[in-house]
Design a protein around this motif. Sequence first.
Motif, mmCIF file in Angstrom:
data_model
loop_
_atom_site.group_PDB
_atom_site.id
_atom_site.type_symbol
_atom_site.label_atom_id
_atom_site.label_comp_id
_atom_site.label_asym_id
_atom_site.label_seq_id
_atom_site.Cartn_x
_atom_site.Cartn_y
_atom_site.Cartn_z
ATOM 1 N N ALA A 95 20.299 30.865 42.758
ATOM 2 C CA ALA A 95 20.377 30.589 41.468
ATOM 3 C C ALA A 95 19.905 31.931 40.760
ATOM 4 C CB ALA A 95 19.431 29.544 40.974
ATOM 5 N N SER A 96 18.871 32.711 41.176
ATOM 6 C CA SER A 96 18.652 34.021 40.771
ATOM 7 C C SER A 96 19.651 34.997 40.874
ATOM 8 C CB SER A 96 17.168 34.507 41.144
ATOM 9 O OG SER A 96 17.287 34.727 42.647
ATOM 10 N N PHE A 97 20.306 35.025 41.952
ATOM 11 C CA PHE A 97 21.294 35.866 42.264
ATOM 12 C C PHE A 97 22.559 35.721 41.346
ATOM 13 C CE2 PHE A 97 21.646 36.573 47.141
ATOM 14 C CZ PHE A 97 20.049 37.195 46.934
ATOM 15 N N ARG A 98 22.704 34.486 40.579
ATOM 16 C CA ARG A 98 23.733 34.290 39.643
ATOM 17 C C ARG A 98 23.221 35.004 38.457
ATOM 18 N NH1 ARG A 98 24.634 29.422 42.472
ATOM 19 N NH2 ARG A 98 22.880 28.321 41.311
ATOM 20 N N GLU A 99 21.837 34.920 37.925
ATOM 21 C CA GLU A 99 21.493 35.598 36.811
ATOM 22 C C GLU A 99 21.307 36.983 37.001
ATOM 23 O OE1 GLU A 99 17.395 33.783 36.394
ATOM 24 O OE2 GLU A 99 18.251 31.837 36.050
ATOM 25 N N ASN A 100 21.118 37.560 37.995
ATOM 26 C CA ASN A 100 21.139 39.051 38.474
ATOM 27 C C ASN A 100 22.565 39.651 38.018
ATOM 28 O OD1 ASN A 100 18.312 38.570 38.987
ATOM 29 N ND2 ASN A 100 18.614 38.779 41.122
ATOM 30 N N VAL A 101 23.554 38.967 38.777
ATOM 31 C CA VAL A 101 24.799 39.524 38.588
ATOM 32 C C VAL A 101 25.205 39.626 37.111
ATOM 33 C CG1 VAL A 101 27.269 39.186 39.112
ATOM 34 C CG2 VAL A 101 25.606 39.110 41.045
ATOM 35 N N ALA A 102 24.998 38.483 36.544
ATOM 36 C CA ALA A 102 25.204 38.702 35.058
ATOM 37 C C ALA A 102 24.757 39.595 34.336
ATOM 38 C CB ALA A 102 24.872 37.175 34.358
ATOM 39 N N LEU A 103 23.439 40.001 34.644
ATOM 40 C CA LEU A 103 22.484 41.039 33.916
ATOM 41 C C LEU A 103 23.028 42.323 34.526
ATOM 42 C CD1 LEU A 103 18.673 41.104 33.532
ATOM 43 C CD2 LEU A 103 20.072 42.946 34.676
ATOM 44 N N GLN A 104 23.455 42.590 35.654
ATOM 45 C CA GLN A 104 23.615 43.790 36.115
ATOM 46 C C GLN A 104 24.872 44.301 35.583
ATOM 47 O OE1 GLN A 104 23.671 42.800 40.254
ATOM 48 N NE2 GLN A 104 21.346 42.606 40.204
ATOM 49 N N ASN A 105 25.871 43.434 35.594
ATOM 50 C CA ASN A 105 27.439 43.662 34.949
ATOM 51 C C ASN A 105 27.253 43.879 33.540
ATOM 52 O OD1 ASN A 105 28.568 43.607 37.498
ATOM 53 N ND2 ASN A 105 29.078 41.347 37.319
ATOM 54 N N ASP A 106 26.625 43.212 32.670
ATOM 55 C CA ASP A 106 26.253 43.350 31.440
ATOM 56 C C ASP A 106 25.641 44.608 31.161
ATOM 57 O OD1 ASP A 106 26.318 42.158 28.443
ATOM 58 O OD2 ASP A 106 24.065 42.687 28.880
ATOM 59 N N ALA A 107 24.949 45.170 31.964
ATOM 60 C CA ALA A 107 24.167 46.555 31.832
ATOM 61 C C ALA A 107 25.269 47.612 32.235
ATOM 62 C CB ALA A 107 22.921 46.720 32.478
ATOM 63 N N GLY A 108 26.418 47.320 32.795
ATOM 64 C CA GLY A 108 27.309 48.322 32.996
ATOM 65 C C GLY A 108 27.750 48.624 34.582
ATOM 66 N N GLY A 109 26.864 47.521 35.349
ATOM 67 C CA GLY A 109 27.224 47.585 36.817
ATOM 68 C C GLY A 109 28.441 46.809 37.392
ATOM 69 N N ASP A 110 28.637 46.864 38.663
ATOM 70 C CA ASP A 110 29.725 46.213 39.219
ATOM 71 C C ASP A 110 29.363 45.393 40.506
ATOM 72 O OD1 ASP A 110 32.302 45.623 39.846
ATOM 73 O OD2 ASP A 110 32.749 47.661 41.005
ATOM 74 N N SER A 111 28.310 44.175 40.160
ATOM 75 C CA SER A 111 27.869 43.388 41.170
ATOM 76 C C SER A 111 28.883 42.234 41.127
ATOM 77 C CB SER A 111 26.526 42.913 40.637
ATOM 78 O OG SER A 111 25.909 44.160 40.712
ATOM 79 N N ARG A 112 28.961 41.453 42.420
ATOM 80 C CA ARG A 112 29.853 40.260 42.651
ATOM 81 C C ARG A 112 29.044 39.360 43.347
ATOM 82 N NH1 ARG A 112 34.245 44.403 45.607
ATOM 83 N NH2 ARG A 112 34.351 45.692 43.784
ATOM 84 N N LEU A 113 29.165 37.971 42.779
ATOM 85 C CA LEU A 113 28.650 37.145 43.654
ATOM 86 C C LEU A 113 29.567 36.577 44.708
ATOM 87 C CD1 LEU A 113 26.124 35.149 43.646
ATOM 88 C CD2 LEU A 113 27.560 33.589 42.231
ATOM 89 N N LEU A 114 29.208 36.304 45.996
ATOM 90 C CA LEU A 114 29.996 36.083 47.115
ATOM 91 C C LEU A 114 29.414 34.630 47.747
ATOM 92 C CD1 LEU A 114 30.228 39.560 48.796
ATOM 93 C CD2 LEU A 114 31.900 38.534 47.074
ATOM 94 N N ASP A 115 30.508 34.124 48.395
ATOM 95 C CA ASP A 115 30.262 33.094 49.193
ATOM 96 C C ASP A 115 29.672 33.854 50.490
ATOM 97 O OD1 ASP A 115 31.468 31.675 51.771
ATOM 98 O OD2 ASP A 115 30.817 30.154 50.375
ATOM 99 N N PRO A 116 28.875 33.071 51.303
ATOM 100 C CA PRO A 116 28.549 34.020 52.460
ATOM 101 C C PRO A 116 29.587 34.305 53.555
ATOM 102 C CG PRO A 116 26.870 32.261 51.999
ATOM 103 C CD PRO A 116 28.150 31.792 51.063
ATOM 104 N N GLU A 117 30.537 33.294 53.668
ATOM 105 C CA GLU A 117 31.590 33.687 54.564
ATOM 106 C C GLU A 117 32.585 34.862 53.957
ATOM 107 O OE1 GLU A 117 33.594 33.125 58.036
ATOM 108 O OE2 GLU A 117 31.934 31.603 57.251
ATOM 109 N N ALA A 118 32.723 35.021 52.819
ATOM 110 C CA ALA A 118 33.284 35.986 52.222
ATOM 111 C C ALA A 118 32.534 37.401 52.192
ATOM 112 C CB ALA A 118 33.532 35.963 50.555
ATOM 113 N N ALA A 119 31.132 37.307 52.388
ATOM 114 C CA ALA A 119 30.195 38.714 52.678
ATOM 115 C C ALA A 119 30.636 39.095 54.156
ATOM 116 C CB ALA A 119 28.976 37.961 52.594
ATOM 117 N N ARG A 120 31.385 38.451 54.897
ATOM 118 C CA ARG A 120 31.643 39.018 56.141
ATOM 119 C C ARG A 120 32.743 40.149 56.191
ATOM 120 N NH1 ARG A 120 31.917 33.724 60.286
ATOM 121 N NH2 ARG A 120 29.715 33.853 61.058
ATOM 122 N N GLU A 121 33.346 40.329 55.054
ATOM 123 C CA GLU A 121 34.303 41.240 54.714
ATOM 124 C C GLU A 121 33.647 42.464 54.924
ATOM 125 O OE1 GLU A 121 36.769 43.190 51.159
ATOM 126 O OE2 GLU A 121 36.274 41.231 51.078
#
Length: 389
Positions: free
Chosen positions: A95-121
């Motif tokens: 849940a905190s990851f979702r908040e963090n990604v929103a904050l990071q992108n709002d500040a100008g970052g390029d963060s992505r929330l991933l399903d763990p299986e997708a993280a294997r990429e």
Amino acid sequence: MNVVIVGGGVVGLACANALAGRGASVTVCEAGTLGGGSTGRAAGGIRTQFSTRVNVELSLASVPVWESFEDDFGVDIDYRRTGYLFLAREAETAASFRENVALQNDAGGDSRLLDPEAAREFCPELRAEEFVAATYSPLDGTADPHSAVQGYSRAVEEAGVEVRTKTPVTDLERVGDGESGEWRVETPAATLSAEYVVNAAGAWSRRVGRLAGVELPISPRRRQMAVVEPERTLPQSVPFTIDLDAGAYFRPEREETAVVGGHFADEDAEADPETFDESMDLGWAAEAIERADDCAAYFGPETRIRNGWAGLYAVTPDHHAILDEVRSGFVVAAGFSGHGFQHAPATGECVAELVAEGEASHVDISALSADRFDAAEGERPTLRERNVA
């Protein structure tokens, strides 16, 4: 304008570089060798994935400097942008990851929330079934702190900064006040005068603060890292990976090795920066490898330990730096809680602005004033960095 900087790690040198660029006469006093404290024992991570806006903005303001460092400073810092991968085992962390990604992108970052299986990429041997969420940012990466110190030290000497190594500051005295006041800086070899003193002493910063009559809530805490030969080849393309709930991390290193680290003990005792054990504990290293193996199948019983070391985090209660003029002419740039290397370029600019202009505009650092710790516990600002390993 005369400025004395106490501390010759990457933060102190970045401050010296920015101040010299504004025409200040700067002297750096380093008790040992340049980069010989926490900088030389850092993991080299550079990331935008923090849980508070001020830390994200310090990162975003620093990244362009790391990108162009070789061109601007003439030193290859082995800057590799392979990203950071954060992993969550618990629903609350996800849940905190979702908040963090929103904050990071709002500040100008390029963060992505991933399903763990997708993280294997990004981390093919990830044990995805152990996790419930992940985040990734391609803006993140690593660089070599030793080379960064070399580049900054060359630049400041070319800019006319006087660098005094093996020169501890033994006393600080304020003479006069306001614009007419100055600091007398005592060292074993000489007494220096300065309109401003910058405390960039890292794990030693509380001691330096006391010399100036300032009590800083900065505590030295011992942290360890190991260089290992993984059981399976860890590709250089794998991100700096942090298993946040387990408190463990790993990243690729040169020569088919990997760095593993983290803090696993329930207690986190304060260390003495003069006498702490700089060697790695073998029991800790075994646990670090085991936790890395719990995260990804690169590690296992055949993983060999090559070497390791211990360094110091300069930790504040909320895991944020103090960037503030805490007394007339006394500026603190310390307490980064493990993030000083990556935030050094932006910190240098902010400190130079504090000294030259009385206020930082490069990044809004108002949240990092020292007086945030003066309020009663229930009245303090809700500033706490959660993405700490």
